[in-house]
Design a protein around this motif. Structure first.
Motif, short mmCIF file in Angstrom:
data_model
loop_
_atom_site.label_atom_id
_atom_site.label_comp_id
_atom_site.label_asym_id
_atom_site.label_seq_id
_atom_site.Cartn_x
_atom_site.Cartn_y
_atom_site.Cartn_z
N TYR A 136 0.85 -1.20 0.00
CA TYR A 136 0.00 0.00 0.00
C TYR A 136 0.88 1.25 0.00
N PRO A 137 1.59 1.51 -1.09
CA PRO A 137 2.55 2.62 -1.13
C PRO A 137 1.94 3.99 -0.89
N SER A 138 0.72 4.21 -1.37
CA SER A 138 0.10 5.53 -1.19
C SER A 138 -0.20 5.79 0.29
N VAL A 139 -0.67 4.78 1.00
CA VAL A 139 -0.91 4.92 2.44
C VAL A 139 0.41 5.07 3.18
N ALA A 140 1.41 4.28 2.78
CA ALA A 140 2.71 4.33 3.44
C ALA A 140 3.35 5.70 3.35
N ARG A 141 3.20 6.38 2.21
CA ARG A 141 3.81 7.70 2.04
C ARG A 141 3.23 8.72 3.02
N ARG A 142 1.98 8.50 3.44
CA ARG A 142 1.34 9.43 4.36
C ARG A 142 1.73 9.18 5.82
N ILE A 143 1.84 7.92 6.21
CA ILE A 143 2.01 7.63 7.64
C ILE A 143 3.43 7.22 8.03
N ARG A 144 4.26 6.81 7.07
CA ARG A 144 5.61 6.34 7.43
C ARG A 144 6.54 7.53 7.64
N THR A 145 6.48 8.09 8.83
CA THR A 145 7.33 9.19 9.23
C THR A 145 8.23 8.74 10.38
N LYS A 146 9.15 9.62 10.78
CA LYS A 146 10.02 9.29 11.92
C LYS A 146 9.22 9.17 13.21
N LEU A 147 8.21 10.03 13.37
CA LEU A 147 7.37 9.96 14.57
C LEU A 147 6.61 8.64 14.62
N TYR A 148 6.15 8.18 13.47
CA TYR A 148 5.46 6.90 13.37
C TYR A 148 6.38 5.76 13.84
N SER A 149 7.63 5.77 13.40
CA SER A 149 8.59 4.74 13.79
C SER A 149 8.93 4.82 15.28
N ILE A 150 9.11 6.05 15.78
CA ILE A 150 9.45 6.24 17.19
C ILE A 150 8.32 5.73 18.09
N ASN A 151 7.08 6.06 17.75
CA ASN A 151 5.94 5.61 18.55
C ASN A 151 5.83 4.09 18.59
N LEU A 152 6.06 3.45 17.44
CA LEU A 152 6.02 1.98 17.40
C LEU A 152 7.12 1.38 18.26
N CYS A 153 8.30 1.97 18.22
CA CYS A 153 9.42 1.45 19.02
C CYS A 153 9.15 1.62 20.51
N VAL A 154 8.58 2.74 20.90
CA VAL A 154 8.23 2.95 22.32
C VAL A 154 7.23 1.88 22.78
N CYS A 155 6.24 1.59 21.96
CA CYS A 155 5.26 0.56 22.30
C CYS A 155 5.93 -0.82 22.43
N VAL A 156 6.87 -1.12 21.53
CA VAL A 156 7.58 -2.40 21.59
C VAL A 156 8.38 -2.52 22.87
N TRP A 157 9.09 -1.45 23.27
CA TRP A 157 9.89 -1.48 24.49
C TRP A 157 9.00 -1.68 25.73
N ILE A 158 7.90 -0.94 25.79
CA ILE A 158 6.99 -1.06 26.95
C ILE A 158 6.44 -2.48 27.04
N LEU A 159 6.01 -3.03 25.91
CA LEU A 159 5.47 -4.38 25.89
C LEU A 159 6.53 -5.40 26.30
N SER A 160 7.76 -5.22 25.83
CA SER A 160 8.84 -6.15 26.16
C SER A 160 9.19 -6.10 27.64
N PHE A 161 9.21 -4.88 28.21
CA PHE A 161 9.48 -4.75 29.64
C PHE A 161 8.41 -5.46 30.47
N LEU A 162 7.16 -5.36 30.04
CA LEU A 162 6.06 -5.99 30.78
C LEU A 162 6.11 -7.52 30.66
N LEU A 163 6.38 -8.01 29.45
CA LEU A 163 6.41 -9.45 29.24
C LEU A 163 7.61 -10.11 29.92
N GLY A 164 8.64 -9.32 30.20
CA GLY A 164 9.81 -9.87 30.88
C GLY A 164 9.65 -9.99 32.38
N LEU A 165 8.58 -9.40 32.94
CA LEU A 165 8.38 -9.42 34.39
C LEU A 165 8.26 -10.83 34.99
#
Length: 339
Positions: A136-165
């Motif tokens: 979906y290249p047209s959709v990707a051009r709109r949402i694939r920004t640095k902020l989009y990547s940063i937010n996803l990474c923050v969610c991954v870290w939080i989830l990983s910290f919780l699952l490691g408990l």
């Protein structure tokens, strides 16, 4: 009288049962020699490679692409895990004896668990990002920004910290004959079932998602290049990059987690001799495949170096600041690699 090392039975089954009434796992031969050498190699190669990768993307390329944010986070996760490896080298040299205290026992085990979840989820997010960019290249051009990547990474870290408990809570320092060992508490049936569900949700579901994403991407690339009539070499290169990432992930983590699944299942059934073959296979397989899972932390920089022109140039400029890198391929080849 010469003091002998405690057996697996003494450490993990301090009960009234005799060794004949339980399943005793098979020990890996010479593991106090082989494993320290493997872990030390992973440590030095991984620290060097991930440091170079992080430095290249942050200081040389200034993280120009959204995908670079995922790669940097994956490298940081691997780097944090690799720092704990010398502790496990010491443990293996002394045949399981833990000399680093209770805090390090819990902390290092927690870091390993967080790294495993973080790596799996980041690779899943990256494969989903590539799927979005190609399907979906047209959709990707709109949402694939640095902020989009940063937010996803923050969610991954939080989830990983919780699952490691659960690992943080179950790991403890236990003493036997005035010696300390970093092991898991004897889990209840409920804890074993929870471990099984966590393994399925945090590994097998992401693995299935990655394979589905890449199968769809490969099919799309095949159709695209057949219609456009481009040279077959370009098609092979694009598909090769996709499969290298998948193969590296599966080869590193799948064996360990499959054997872990077998061990948990046999443990839930409380198997007794002569029906404990699965238990022995699961535990022996985990010991054999553990180094391959750890090795994933040092293979990622090598994969990106060989298959991503953008990252390779940045890494070369870190190694030789005076070198003026030139494109090793056409611009279209580079764009294919970035996709």
């Amino acid at each position: 009288m010469e003091e002998t090392m405690p057996s697996y039975y003494d450490l993990y089954f301090p009960s009234s049962e005799t060794p004949e009434e339980i399943c005793l796992p098979v020990e890996v031969p010479y593991k106090n020699i082989v494993l320290p050498v493997l872990y030390a190699t992973v440590f030095f190669v991984g620290i060097l490679g991930n440091t170079l990768l992080i430095g290249a993307l942050i200081f040389k390329q200034r993280i120009r692409r959204p995908i670079d944010i995922f790669i940097v986070n994956l490298a940081v996760s691997d780097f944090i895990f690799l720092i704990t490896l010398p502790i496990w080298v010491d443990k293996e040299i002394y045949s399981g004896l833990w000399r680093s205290g209770s805090f390090v026992c819990k902390g290092s085990s927690y870091i390993i668990s967080v790294n495993m979840y973080c790596s799996i989820f980041l690779l899943t997010v990256m494969s989903g990002d590539r799927y979005l960019a190609i399907m979906y290249p047209s959709v990707a051009r709109r949402i694939r920004t640095k902020l989009y990547s940063i937010n996803l990474c923050v969610c991954v870290w939080i989830l990983s910290f919780l699952l490691g408990l659960p690992t943080l809570l179950s790991r403890e320092l236990q003493r036997y004959a005035d010696k300390s060992y970093c092991i898991d508490k004897d889990p209840t049936l409920k804890k074993r079932i929870e471990s099984l569900l966590l393994l399925a949700l945090a590994f097998f579901v992401p693995l299935f998602s990655i394979l589905m994403f890449y199968c769809s991407v490969t099919k799309k690339l095949c159709v695209h290049y057949q219609k456009s009539g481009r040279h077959e070499k370009k098609l092979k290169k694009s598909i090769k990059i996709v499969f290298i990432v998948v193969i590296a992930f599966v080869f590193s983590w799948a064996p360990f987690n499959v054997f872990k699944f077998v061990a948990i299942m046999s443990d839930i059934q409380d198997l007794k001799p002569p029906f404990c073959l699965l238990y022995k296979v699961g535990n022996f397989g985990m010991e054999l495949s553990g180094p391959f899972a750890f090795a994933n932390s040092c293979t990622n920089p090598l994969i990106y170096y060989y298959f991503d022109d953008h990252i390779r140039k940045a890494m070369l400029r870190c190694i030789l600041p005076c070198i003026k890198t030139t494109s090793s391929g056409s611009s279209s080849d580079t764009s294919d690699t970035q996709s």
